[in-house]
Motif scaffolding. Structure first.
Motif, PDB file in Angstrom:
ATOM      1  N   GLY A 227       0.819  -1.211   0.000  1.00  0.00           N
ATOM      2  CA  GLY A 227       0.000   0.000   0.000  1.00  0.00           C
ATOM      3  C   GLY A 227       0.852   1.260   0.000  1.00  0.00           C
TER       4      GLY A 227
ATOM      5  N   ALA B 291      -3.248  -3.211   3.059  1.00  0.00           N
ATOM      6  CA  ALA B 291      -2.686  -2.370   1.998  1.00  0.00           C
ATOM      7  C   ALA B 291      -3.321  -0.987   2.016  1.00  0.00           C
TER       8      ALA B 291
ATOM      9  N   TYR C 235      -1.453   2.587   2.366  1.00  0.00           N
ATOM     10  CA  TYR C 235      -1.664   3.697   1.430  1.00  0.00           C
ATOM     11  C   TYR C 235      -2.053   4.958   2.190  1.00  0.00           C
TER      12      TYR C 235
ATOM     13  N   VAL D 184      -8.733   0.603  -2.610  1.00  0.00           N
ATOM     14  CA  VAL D 184      -7.597  -0.313  -2.643  1.00  0.00           C
ATOM     15  C   VAL D 184      -8.099  -1.750  -2.572  1.00  0.00           C
TER      16      VAL D 184
ATOM     17  N   ALA E 112      -3.105  -3.715  -5.190  1.00  0.00           N
ATOM     18  CA  ALA E 112      -1.858  -3.924  -4.453  1.00  0.00           C
ATOM     19  C   ALA E 112      -1.115  -5.181  -4.908  1.00  0.00           C
TER      20      ALA E 112
END
Length: 464
Positions: A276, A301, A305, A358, A388
């Protein structure tokens, strides 16, 4: 139709899970608890075999662990040694004959085996064995292992070594006899297997997360090509080949394993967070309001991020954990309803917002497309999809249910076509080099991304 329904219900299916305990007076009960922690790896069947030193007994059935076992079903499984299995059928049908453990009784005694992975030369081996007069009761790879063992001379350990030399592909398996237990991992280390200390004995598991269920202490991963023998003499280690290398399936980190498991010394949650973080580094110019992860394997992830980008992580999707696996039906409207039953958009959170969505991987694309549409119907202004992992371009023949390139949307569409298909405002993937950066020196199999398979594919290669 069953396979089609399942493919739409979930983008990609889990592996199987194996768990064993050696030298514990409540071994079967401990295996039952360990299998609970591995239930995410298979929901089609479950079984446990146990030995008291003289007799080997087995109980198994189709469905979830809690559907198969009642308290009284564990009572006959007496003894200090036990192995168990939760199944997702990547090879063979869902007949009860394919539910594990598979038990054979012969002149060398009783043997039970549980297996995770897929033998890529299984068809060739089965034809050879049938020509020699062997009779198969089911269609799973695991039965081939038993036939190979029984067809050899020497001690059981020598038989196992000789059988492993003939097997190609991805496999970890546990063998239980009246007195001993064996744990085996393929020479490429494609599937995870870990050794733990459990009281005065040992336990073996597909994932370390199961050790917590029985208060076991992690010792180490079983090495590629290694055979562990657990007996009254203690723990004995040997290797069936000198041609060994570490090639753990990257999808174990990306999707299969639980986030609290450690594989080859790497925590799964932390590895997903790293991916991420790398994704966020590619989005310096992106104008967004929040990050939303697709439950459950994508949440780590998404957190990575969020931390790297400075965007808040929000619960924009809510997962209903009380929906069974059998609802999804073949019509488009029913499939859409199935996604809504499992996931709901948090309208108050996402309405009017620019969202970074995500997800861990994109396989067939159908579920991701419905999620994007769901968020936009809930009022999201923009949905920027971030995956991801790299694009999955090649089928896996090592125990994952993607067997042809036609099933994989990234092999059929360009990036622009994928973005349009998903109704996403933008779309980005990681590349293999990004995963290598995240995983460091850990050797991984990236075959589903780059087509570099760890073994020959035999007859499975025709499906590419």
């Amino acid at each position: 139709m069953r396979d089609t329904v399942q493919a739409d219900e979930k983008e990609i299916h889990e592996e199987c899970g194996v768990f064993g305990i050696y030298h514990d007076n409540k071994a079967a009960s401990g295996v039952y608890m360990g299998l609970h922690a591995l239930q995410h790896r298979g929901q089609e069947g479950a079984g446990i075999a146990a030995s008291d030193g003289t007799h080997l007994r087995c109980y198994k059935g189709k469905g979830l662990l809690t559907d198969v076992f009642r308290p009284e079903d564990l009572e006959p499984l007496t003894g200090n040694n036990s192995i168990g299995h939760v199944r997702y059928g990547t090879a063979g049908g869902d007949e009860i004959e394919n539910v594990q453990p598979i038990v054979a009784r012969s002149g060398i005694g009783s043997i039970a085996v549980v297996h995770n992975g897929q033998i890529v030369n299984s068809l060739e081996l089965k034809e050879e064995l049938e020509e020699k007069g062997h009779i198969f009761h089911g269609s799973s790879d695991s039965e081939i292992i038993l036939h190979l063992i029984q067809g050899r001379k020497g001690s059981l350990l020598e038989k196992i070594k000789a059988a492993c030399v003939r097997l190609d592909g991805a496999y970890t398996f546990l063998i239980l006899t009246e007195k001993n237990m064996y744990a085996i991992r393929d020479k490429n280390g494609l599937r995870p297997l870990a050794l733990g200390r459990c009281g005065d004995g040992y336990c073996i598991s597909s994932e370390t997360c199961a050790f917590d269920m029985v208060d076991a202490e992690y010792i180490r991963d079983v090495e590629p090509g290694e055979i562990l023998k657990l007996s009254a003499r203690g723990l004995q280690s040997t290797f069936y080949t000198e041609e060994r290398r570490q090639n753990i399936c990257a999808m174990e980190y990306i999707y299969f394993a639980r986030p609290d498991s450690n594989i080859e010394g790497l925590n799964v949650h932390m590895m997903r967070k790293k991916t991420g973080t790398i994704l966020a580094g590619k989005d310096a110019e992106l104008n967004a309001d929040m990050v939303v992860g697709v439950p459950d394997s994508s949440l780590s992830a998404a957190i990575g991020y969020s931390e790297a980008s400075g965007l808040p992580y929000e619960m924009g999707l809510i997962k209903n954990r009380y929906v069974g696996r059998t609802f999804i039906q073949p019509t488009q409207s029913q499939r859409d309803m199935g996604v809504r039953l499992k996931l709901s958009a948090n309208t108050s959170v996402v309405a009017g917002k620019k969202i970074v969505l995500v997800d861990d991987s994109l396989v067939r694309g159908t579920t991701s497309r419905r999620i994007v549409r769901m968020l936009k119907e809930a009022g999201a202004g923009e949905v920027h999809v971030r995956i991801a992992s790299p694009q999955i371009l090649y089928p896996c023949f090592y125990g994952v249910d993607t067997s042809t390139r036609e099933e994989l949307i990234s092999s059929r569409m360009s990036l622009e076509e994928l973005q349009s298909f998903l109704h996403a405002d933008t779309l980005k993937f990681l590349c293999v080099e990004d995963l290598q950066e995240a995983y460091g020196e850990t050797g991984c199999c990236f075959a589903c991304f780059d087509g570099r398979y760890a073994t020959d594919l035999y007859s499975y290669g025709r499906k590419k």
